[in-house]
Write a protein that holds these residues in place. Structure first.
Motif, mmCIF file in Angstrom:
data_model
loop_
_atom_site.group_PDB
_atom_site.id
_atom_site.type_symbol
_atom_site.label_atom_id
_atom_site.label_comp_id
_atom_site.label_asym_id
_atom_site.label_seq_id
_atom_site.Cartn_x
_atom_site.Cartn_y
_atom_site.Cartn_z
ATOM 1 N N ARG A 145 132.667 89.178 71.991
ATOM 2 C CA ARG A 145 133.282 89.081 70.032
ATOM 3 C C ARG A 145 134.952 90.539 70.848
ATOM 4 O O ARG A 145 135.934 89.741 70.168
ATOM 5 N N SER A 146 134.484 91.369 71.331
ATOM 6 C CA SER A 146 136.052 92.421 71.449
ATOM 7 C C SER A 146 136.573 91.553 72.804
ATOM 8 O O SER A 146 138.071 91.691 72.010
ATOM 9 N N ALA A 147 136.406 91.414 73.840
ATOM 10 C CA ALA A 147 136.939 90.089 74.956
ATOM 11 C C ALA A 147 137.530 89.356 74.379
ATOM 12 O O ALA A 147 139.171 88.737 74.202
ATOM 13 N N ARG A 148 137.044 87.952 73.343
ATOM 14 C CA ARG A 148 138.039 87.299 73.068
ATOM 15 C C ARG A 148 139.317 87.450 71.826
ATOM 16 O O ARG A 148 139.692 86.610 72.049
ATOM 17 N N GLN A 149 138.654 88.579 71.235
ATOM 18 C CA GLN A 149 139.798 89.312 70.050
ATOM 19 C C GLN A 149 140.988 89.629 70.818
ATOM 20 O O GLN A 149 142.229 89.311 70.184
ATOM 21 N N LEU A 150 140.674 90.171 71.737
ATOM 22 C CA LEU A 150 141.767 90.257 72.741
ATOM 23 C C LEU A 150 142.575 89.737 73.425
ATOM 24 O O LEU A 150 144.522 89.490 73.076
ATOM 25 N N VAL A 151 142.110 88.522 73.667
ATOM 26 C CA VAL A 151 142.557 87.622 74.998
ATOM 27 C C VAL A 151 143.529 86.346 74.093
ATOM 28 O O VAL A 151 144.077 85.764 74.372
ATOM 29 N N GLU A 152 142.703 86.483 73.010
ATOM 30 C CA GLU A 152 143.732 85.662 71.938
ATOM 31 C C GLU A 152 144.356 86.132 71.134
ATOM 32 O O GLU A 152 144.968 85.568 70.314
ATOM 33 N N SER A 153 144.707 87.321 71.358
ATOM 34 C CA SER A 153 145.902 88.147 71.082
ATOM 35 C C SER A 153 147.209 88.110 71.963
ATOM 36 O O SER A 153 147.762 88.842 71.886
ATOM 37 N N GLY A 154 146.693 87.499 73.277
ATOM 38 C CA GLY A 154 147.649 87.341 74.070
ATOM 39 C C GLY A 154 147.339 88.441 75.489
ATOM 40 O O GLY A 154 148.181 88.121 76.210
ATOM 41 N N VAL A 155 146.493 88.677 75.319
ATOM 42 C CA VAL A 155 146.309 89.704 76.212
ATOM 43 C C VAL A 155 145.303 88.958 77.385
ATOM 44 O O VAL A 155 144.230 88.645 77.458
ATOM 45 N N THR A 156 145.676 89.206 78.346
ATOM 46 C CA THR A 156 144.870 88.101 79.675
ATOM 47 C C THR A 156 144.654 89.592 81.109
ATOM 48 O O THR A 156 144.070 88.743 81.621
ATOM 49 N N PHE A 157 145.180 90.624 81.003
ATOM 50 C CA PHE A 157 144.636 91.584 81.790
ATOM 51 C C PHE A 157 144.114 92.888 81.007
ATOM 52 O O PHE A 157 145.223 92.979 80.421
ATOM 53 N N PRO B 197 140.135 88.212 78.921
ATOM 54 C CA PRO B 197 141.294 88.715 79.747
ATOM 55 C C PRO B 197 140.467 89.268 81.321
ATOM 56 O O PRO B 197 139.119 89.649 80.906
ATOM 57 N N ARG B 198 141.034 88.489 81.865
ATOM 58 C CA ARG B 198 140.714 89.409 83.443
ATOM 59 C C ARG B 198 140.477 91.148 82.840
ATOM 60 O O ARG B 198 141.686 92.029 82.794
ATOM 61 N N LEU B 199 139.285 91.215 84.014
ATOM 62 C CA LEU B 199 138.732 92.527 83.491
ATOM 63 C C LEU B 199 138.890 93.949 84.616
ATOM 64 O O LEU B 199 138.339 93.556 85.680
ATOM 65 N N MET B 200 139.321 94.643 84.597
ATOM 66 C CA MET B 200 139.843 95.682 85.770
ATOM 67 C C MET B 200 137.937 96.735 84.217
ATOM 68 O O MET B 200 138.949 97.505 83.737
ATOM 69 N N VAL B 201 137.130 97.221 85.172
ATOM 70 C CA VAL B 201 136.181 98.146 84.330
ATOM 71 C C VAL B 201 136.045 98.943 85.213
ATOM 72 O O VAL B 201 135.267 99.812 85.993
ATOM 73 N N ALA B 202 135.738 100.641 84.244
ATOM 74 C CA ALA B 202 135.882 101.812 84.870
ATOM 75 C C ALA B 202 133.989 102.155 84.615
ATOM 76 O O ALA B 202 133.468 103.143 85.344
ATOM 77 N N GLY B 203 133.582 101.869 84.334
ATOM 78 C CA GLY B 203 131.634 102.111 83.547
ATOM 79 C C GLY B 203 131.973 103.129 82.826
ATOM 80 O O GLY B 203 132.665 103.470 81.913
ATOM 81 N N ARG B 204 130.530 103.985 83.289
ATOM 82 C CA ARG B 204 130.563 105.314 82.256
ATOM 83 C C ARG B 204 131.485 106.713 82.725
ATOM 84 O O ARG B 204 131.794 106.227 83.843
ATOM 85 N N PRO B 205 132.292 106.490 81.647
ATOM 86 C CA PRO B 205 133.442 108.172 82.013
ATOM 87 C C PRO B 205 132.394 109.213 82.975
ATOM 88 O O PRO B 205 131.730 109.918 82.153
ATOM 89 N N LEU B 206 132.603 109.680 83.742
ATOM 90 C CA LEU B 206 132.053 111.103 84.261
ATOM 91 C C LEU B 206 132.744 112.389 83.311
ATOM 92 O O LEU B 206 134.091 112.664 82.460
ATOM 93 N N THR B 207 132.358 112.948 82.927
ATOM 94 C CA THR B 207 132.437 114.048 82.201
ATOM 95 C C THR B 207 131.473 114.648 82.398
ATOM 96 O O THR B 207 130.930 114.905 82.864
ATOM 97 N N LEU C 72 152.681 88.010 67.752
ATOM 98 C CA LEU C 72 151.402 87.945 67.166
ATOM 99 C C LEU C 72 150.714 86.623 67.321
ATOM 100 O O LEU C 72 151.810 86.083 67.330
ATOM 101 N N GLU C 73 149.759 86.457 67.190
ATOM 102 C CA GLU C 73 149.188 84.974 67.164
ATOM 103 C C GLU C 73 149.508 84.553 67.944
ATOM 104 O O GLU C 73 150.031 83.233 67.546
ATOM 105 N N PRO C 74 150.210 84.771 69.291
ATOM 106 C CA PRO C 74 150.644 83.413 70.215
ATOM 107 C C PRO C 74 149.576 82.401 69.803
ATOM 108 O O PRO C 74 148.066 81.758 69.540
ATOM 109 N N PRO C 75 150.149 81.387 69.501
ATOM 110 C CA PRO C 75 149.558 80.194 68.950
ATOM 111 C C PRO C 75 148.440 78.850 70.871
ATOM 112 O O PRO C 75 147.655 78.122 70.699
ATOM 113 N N VAL C 76 149.503 80.025 71.725
ATOM 114 C CA VAL C 76 148.733 78.780 73.000
ATOM 115 C C VAL C 76 148.475 80.574 73.785
ATOM 116 O O VAL C 76 149.042 81.043 74.562
ATOM 117 N N VAL C 77 147.289 80.373 75.099
ATOM 118 C CA VAL C 77 147.195 81.500 75.247
ATOM 119 C C VAL C 77 146.466 80.679 77.191
ATOM 120 O O VAL C 77 145.185 79.509 76.722
#
Length: 396
Positions: A94-106, A132-142, A375-380
């Motif tokens: 759901r979060s990924a969909r929200q991001l891309v529909e907001s215009g975030v493609t990476f 969006p295209r994702l680069m992921v870090a997995g678990r943060p080292l702490t 805000l709220e781009p009509p086409v992504v």
């Protein structure tokens, strides 16, 4: 399949401020094949043409710091921990969909429970989950019981640190995230001090670079930024110059070292919720202005998922934060497009040029005049696929 998108204006390069009017963009699979004036477009009979009318077509946007596993609620950690794995994955979708529909493609996801963000990344690549295209870090080292220990990979020395880097890469990580300082969302940690010993941090960076991946360092104080620069991490997240006393600790010599090393900073500064930060917006903005003036690459990012930082529309708030810091609209947009994406490790993206990734959005007004037009781009269009169309034209 080739599709021709026609628009009144196509912004081809945000930083160079170049645009083509009454233009066509040809997209083949996930790449831009051609862009130029409509009357010169090489459109054959089998090419589908989509007319976007008076709209402005421009590169999709980047959010260099997100947490898909957090839902931006009042207590996103409690919400995440209360879910089982299938529910966590559904929330992340759901979060990924929200991001891309907001215009975030990476986007870069900089911390989630083991393996989950890599699964979402792969679903997006396969076309089964919009995002969006994702680069992921997995678990943060702490450090043990350190910042985000509840979803982190705890390290207590150089040997364990090297093992942890390999564990995250084996689980599908594209980069490594390390919590150099404590954080405000984890009780018992200190945001003002670096909490990873120098030898351990050096081992993390060395092991990651040995495997050809970058290191993103969470650093909320001048001491943390200094430790991260000494270790030669690749990006610094938040990058707030807070002194040991909790005030303004901006260090011009350290900033010069940052610039000389080519280390990028993702300030995660937004206007909404800025009042909740211990350092006023004016001071934090001054830090970003100083970084930018020194030539430090600035990445647009929001920390979306934490409280007061929603995935929906947060990217515009992040751009407003850069504007509040004194960057011009063009400079802020560049941090969210080609210049920022290149510094984040995604080449051939963030511009509308032949050979570049086919990640574009269409908006009703020119964002170079007002970023709220984003805000709220009509086409992504992400990876050449239409993921949002409220016009009824792009999906025709």
């Amino acid at each position: 399949m080739t599709i021709a998108y026609r628009a009144a204006t196509v912004i081809t390069d945000v930083l160079a401020d170049t645009a083509v009017h009454d233009a066509v963009v040809l997209i083949e699979a996930d790449r831009i094949a051609w862009v130029g004036p409509a009357d010169r477009a090489p459109i054959s009979a089998h090419v589908e043409t989509v007319d976007l009318g008076d709209r402005v077509l421009l590169p999709g946007l980047m959010d260099a710091h997100v947490h898909l596993a957090f839902d931006a609620s009042g207590d996103p950690v409690e919400s995440m921990l209360a879910r089982d794995e299938p529910a966590r994955l559904e929330s992340m979708r759901r979060s990924a969909r929200q991001l891309v529909e907001s215009g975030v493609t990476f986007a870069r996801d900089l911390g989630s429970p083991r393996g989950l963000s890599a699964r979402i990344r792969d679903e997006i690549r396969d076309g089964t989950t919009p995002g969006p295209r994702l680069m992921v870090a997995g678990r943060p080292l702490t450090r043990p019981s350190g910042h985000c220990w509840f979803m982190g990979n705890e390290v207590d020395g150089p040997g364990r640190a090297r093992d942890a880097v390999r564990e995250e890469l084996d689980a599908g990580a594209d980069l490594i995230k390390v919590m150099v300082t404590g954080g405000r969302m984890t009780a018992g940690t200190d945001p003002l001090r670096f909490e990873i010993p120098e030898t351990t941090l050096a081992a993390i960076v060395d092991e990651a670079h040995h495997h050809g991946v970058t290191v993103a360092a969470h650093a909320l104080s001048t001491a943390g930024v200094r430790a991260a620069v000494t270790a030669r991490v690749d990006t610094i997240e938040h990058g707030t110059f807070i002194s040991p006393q909790g005030g303004d600790g901006f260090d011009t010599a350290l900033v010069r070292e940052l610039a000389d090393a080519g280390i990028a900073v993702c300030p995660t500064l937004g206007v909404v919720g800025a009042h909740a930060h211990p350092i006023p917006l004016e001071i934090r903005g001054g830090w970003i202005a100083g970084l930018h003036a020194a030539g430090v690459p600035i990445l647009a990012g929001t920390d979306s998922g934490i409280p007061r930082h929603p995935h929906v529309g947060g990217v515009v708030d992040g751009l407003k934060g850069l504007l509040a810091a004194g960057l011009s609209t063009r400079q802020a947009l560049a941090a969210a497009t080609e210049a920022g994406m290149r510094a984040a490790g995604l080449p051939m993206a963030g511009a509308v040029k032949p050979g570049y990734l086919a990640d574009v959005i269409a908006v009703d007004e020119d964002p170079r005049s007002d970023v709220e037009a984003l805000l709220e781009p009509p086409v992504v269009i992400a990876a050449g696929r239409i993921v949002k169309d409220t016009t009824g034209e792009a999906g025709a």
